[in-house]
Design a protein around this motif. Structure first.
Motif, PDB file in Angstrom:
ATOM      1  N   SER A 244      -5.750  66.897  51.703  1.00 45.29           N
ATOM      2  CA  SER A 244      -5.754  66.012  51.288  1.00 45.29           C
ATOM      3  C   SER A 244      -5.252  65.645  49.924  1.00 45.29           C
ATOM      4  N   GLY A 245      -5.287  65.951  48.838  1.00 43.69           N
ATOM      5  CA  GLY A 245      -4.621  66.268  47.048  1.00 43.69           C
ATOM      6  C   GLY A 245      -2.923  66.890  47.821  1.00 43.69           C
ATOM      7  N   THR A 246      -2.565  67.276  48.792  1.00 46.42           N
ATOM      8  CA  THR A 246      -1.292  68.190  48.940  1.00 46.42           C
ATOM      9  C   THR A 246      -0.526  67.189  49.845  1.00 46.42           C
ATOM     10  N   THR A 247       1.047  67.058  49.062  1.00 48.92           N
ATOM     11  CA  THR A 247       1.760  65.903  49.749  1.00 48.92           C
ATOM     12  C   THR A 247       2.473  66.685  51.175  1.00 48.92           C
ATOM     13  N   ALA A 248       2.903  68.221  51.202  1.00 49.05           N
ATOM     14  CA  ALA A 248       3.669  68.557  52.648  1.00 49.05           C
ATOM     15  C   ALA A 248       2.943  69.684  53.297  1.00 49.05           C
ATOM     16  N   ILE A 249       2.996  69.837  54.880  1.00 52.39           N
ATOM     17  CA  ILE A 249       2.650  70.604  54.824  1.00 52.39           C
ATOM     18  C   ILE A 249       3.715  72.258  54.181  1.00 52.39           C
ATOM     19  N   TYR A 250       2.448  73.277  54.305  1.00 53.52           N
ATOM     20  CA  TYR A 250       3.201  74.481  54.012  1.00 53.52           C
ATOM     21  C   TYR A 250       2.720  75.332  55.164  1.00 53.52           C
ATOM     22  N   ALA A 251       3.770  76.509  55.666  1.00 51.12           N
ATOM     23  CA  ALA A 251       3.460  77.584  56.800  1.00 51.12           C
ATOM     24  C   ALA A 251       4.292  78.475  56.158  1.00 51.12           C
ATOM     25  N   PRO A 252       3.702  79.835  56.845  1.00 52.80           N
ATOM     26  CA  PRO A 252       3.889  81.158  56.283  1.00 52.80           C
ATOM     27  C   PRO A 252       5.696  81.021  56.603  1.00 52.80           C
ATOM     28  N   PHE A 327       7.452  72.719  54.741  1.00 50.77           N
ATOM     29  CA  PHE A 327       7.602  73.906  53.450  1.00 50.77           C
ATOM     30  C   PHE A 327       7.411  74.832  53.303  1.00 50.77           C
ATOM     31  N   ALA A 328       7.873  76.262  52.840  1.00 53.92           N
ATOM     32  CA  ALA A 328       7.224  77.670  52.966  1.00 53.92           C
ATOM     33  C   ALA A 328       6.153  77.324  51.901  1.00 53.92           C
ATOM     34  N   SER A 329       4.686  78.291  52.513  1.00 49.41           N
ATOM     35  CA  SER A 329       4.109  78.811  51.903  1.00 49.41           C
ATOM     36  C   SER A 329       3.843  80.610  51.205  1.00 49.41           C
ATOM     37  N   SER A 330       3.030  81.075  50.455  1.00 45.23           N
ATOM     38  CA  SER A 330       3.608  81.999  49.679  1.00 45.23           C
ATOM     39  C   SER A 330       2.715  83.598  50.178  1.00 45.23           C
ATOM     40  N   ASP A 331       1.672  82.887  51.396  1.00 42.33           N
ATOM     41  CA  ASP A 331       0.824  83.928  51.972  1.00 42.33           C
ATOM     42  C   ASP A 331       1.548  83.533  53.392  1.00 42.33           C
ATOM     43  N   SER A 332       0.427  84.112  54.575  1.00 38.02           N
ATOM     44  CA  SER A 332       0.295  83.937  55.566  1.00 38.02           C
ATOM     45  C   SER A 332      -0.745  82.694  55.759  1.00 38.02           C
ATOM     46  N   SER A 333      -1.624  81.747  55.265  1.00 39.76           N
ATOM     47  CA  SER A 333      -2.208  80.937  55.770  1.00 39.76           C
ATOM     48  C   SER A 333      -1.054  79.075  55.429  1.00 39.76           C
ATOM     49  N   TYR A 334      -2.199  77.843  55.841  1.00 41.95           N
ATOM     50  CA  TYR A 334      -1.324  77.150  55.639  1.00 41.95           C
ATOM     51  C   TYR A 334      -2.211  76.113  54.998  1.00 41.95           C
ATOM     52  N   ILE A 335      -1.318  75.264  54.886  1.00 40.62           N
ATOM     53  CA  ILE A 335      -2.078  73.690  54.084  1.00 40.62           C
ATOM     54  C   ILE A 335      -1.587  72.778  54.751  1.00 40.62           C
ATOM     55  N   LEU A 336      -2.307  72.055  55.271  1.00 38.42           N
ATOM     56  CA  LEU A 336      -1.658  70.732  55.933  1.00 38.42           C
ATOM     57  C   LEU A 336      -2.543  69.442  55.049  1.00 38.42           C
ATOM     58  N   GLY A 337      -1.301  69.441  54.797  1.00 35.45           N
ATOM     59  CA  GLY A 337      -1.713  67.794  54.109  1.00 35.45           C
ATOM     60  C   GLY A 337      -1.182  67.015  54.077  1.00 35.45           C
ATOM     61  N   ASP A 338      -1.249  65.954  53.497  1.00 36.94           N
ATOM     62  CA  ASP A 338      -1.252  64.846  53.899  1.00 36.94           C
ATOM     63  C   ASP A 338       0.369  64.380  54.844  1.00 36.94           C
ATOM     64  N   ALA A 339       1.464  65.310  54.718  1.00 39.12           N
ATOM     65  CA  ALA A 339       2.325  64.956  56.182  1.00 39.12           C
ATOM     66  C   ALA A 339       1.165  65.064  57.361  1.00 39.12           C
ATOM     67  N   PHE A 340       0.655  66.064  57.429  1.00 37.73           N
ATOM     68  CA  PHE A 340      -0.423  66.314  58.672  1.00 37.73           C
ATOM     69  C   PHE A 340      -1.687  65.203  58.501  1.00 37.73           C
ATOM     70  N   LEU A 341      -2.165  64.738  57.359  1.00 39.95           N
ATOM     71  CA  LEU A 341      -2.937  63.817  57.694  1.00 39.95           C
ATOM     72  C   LEU A 341      -3.166  63.001  58.534  1.00 39.95           C
ATOM     73  N   ARG A 342      -2.340  61.895  57.674  1.00 40.88           N
ATOM     74  CA  ARG A 342      -1.887  60.724  58.771  1.00 40.88           C
ATOM     75  C   ARG A 342      -1.890  60.502  59.755  1.00 40.88           C
TER      76      ARG A 342
END
Length: 395
Positions: A244-252, A327-342
């Motif tokens: 929830s502390g990240t705004t967007a979605i980050y993907a490899p 947006f693009a992440s720096s590695d092979s993992s994902y961060i699913l921020g508010d853009a997903f969590l909503r």
């Protein structure tokens, strides 16, 4: 919790007498820290308590934060504040840092006062708001420190259990739609009116097992696949942090390109993002995120923000060109921020290392709250519950 577009905040008070300030709700970290009134990054006019020497230690170019917007804490004015003299330091994924001193004080949120809550007073931070991290204690900065002896302390969710306010270290998150002014975090309970369909439970994964960490310390789950309408854009199991502390979605990078293109996006080399024509709310284009069988749909409409918000930082109507918030992440993992969590109703069960997911019920005005006493009420295991990411399957 209030929707500030880039994050969600809660209004709280700290100390005796109570001092009001706002904190960012962050499932991606675990520490509570409040901005001290001596922060040199504050504009001189934004807090009357900043001393001249503190202000002059930084150039006027660096003292650019309007600290009056979300408030600061003056520990000298709290009769219940107790410093333990140990140093606090944390750095976040966006590069912002906070440093200061650890202590305890009275902390009130939603009318509930937690006594002797551990918190840090950040005397120097370039973040614009204090942060309430509600993740695992194993992720606390005191445990991750490389300069002092590691230890953990009872953070806010743990203290709520210790003081008998909730039965279990678990909470539900309902961010509502991008256009709504507020969402809800419910400690110790589930609101069945805030989701549609059924709650499906997945395992929290231990992404640091290979480093010798015995239990998960992040609120990460297995992302099994992503589809856009009927097109599969990824089916390689991966770790996804529900943050929830990240705004967007980050993907490899490869998935970042594939999913944006499947959504109809065109790459904008100037900003390193994908853009498309802003769509209306009734547009049927959507991305589906599959978590070992628990599926959440996120519409293109909910993923778009006007390009002016990226270029000028100001909000505007959804006309013309929009940025897709993947947006693009720096590695092979994902961060699913508010853009997903909503788009999801998320029940974080920290005690049992499980997260339950359902499709969000947007703009729900009714409530049907049930206390979490043991397992999450009405939740069932996702169909592929056991097919979790491991250090061999996903990396």
């Amino acid at each position: 919790i209030l929707n500030e577009q880039n994050f969600y905040l809660a209004n709280v008070t700290v100390g005796t007498p109570a001092q009001s300030l706002a904190v960012l709700i962050d499932t991606g970290s675990s520490d509570l820290w409040v901005m001290g009134n001596q922060n040199p990054y504050c504009e001189p006019s934004s807090t009357s308590s900043v001393s001249a020497s503190a202000t002059n230690a930084y150039s006027s170019a660096e003292a650019t934060i309007d600290c009056s917007l979300y408030g600061t804490f003056d520990k000298s004015k709290s009769s219940t504040y107790k410093s333990n003299g140990t140093t606090f330091y944390i750095e976040y994924g966006d590069g912002s840092t906070a440093q200061g001193t650890w202590g305890t004080d009275e902390f009130t949120i939603a009318g509930i006062t937690i006594h002797n809550q551990s918190l840090a007073v950040a005397n120097k931070t370039d973040a614009s708001i204090s942060i309430l991290g509600i993740g695992y204690v194993g992720l606390e900065s005191t445990e991750q420190s490389t300069t002092t002896e590691d230890y953990t302390y009872p953070n806010l969710p743990v203290k709520l259990v210790e003081q008998g306010i909730i039965n279990k270290n678990a909470y539900s998150l309902y961010l509502n739609t991008p256009d709504s002014s507020s969402g809800i975090i419910l400690f110790g309970g589930v609101d069945h009116d805030k989701y549609t369909g059924s709650l499906e439970t997945v395992q929290v994964v231990n992404q640091y097992l290979y480093e010798g960490v015995l239990q998960p310390i992040t609120l990460a789950v297995t992302l099994s696949a992503i589809t856009v309408n009927s097109t599969v854009v990824s089916n390689l199991p991966a770790v996804a942090l529900l943050d929830s502390g990240t705004t967007a979605i980050y993907a490899p990078v490869t998935v970042f390109m594939a999913i944006n293109q499947a959504l109809g996006g065109t790459y904008n080399s100037e900003y390193g993002v994908y853009t498309s024509e802003c769509v209306k709310e009734d547009d049927t284009t959507q991305a589906t995120f599959d978590f070992t069988g628990a599926k959440i749909n996120v519409s293109l409409y909910d993923l778009q923000v006007p390009i002016s918000e990226l270029t000028t930082g100001t909000s505007s109507s959804r006309k013309g060109t929009c940025v897709i918030e993947i947006f693009a992440s720096s590695d092979s993992s994902y961060i699913l921020g508010d853009a997903f969590l909503r788009s999801a109703y998320v029940v974080y069960d920290l005690d049992d290392y499980q997260i339950s997911l359902a499709q969000s019920n947007p703009n729900s005005t009714s409530e049907n709250i049930e206390v979490i006493k043991s397992s999450v009420p009405s939740a069932t295991s996702a169909s592929d519950y056991s097919a979790t990411w491991t250090t061999t399957s996903g990396s």
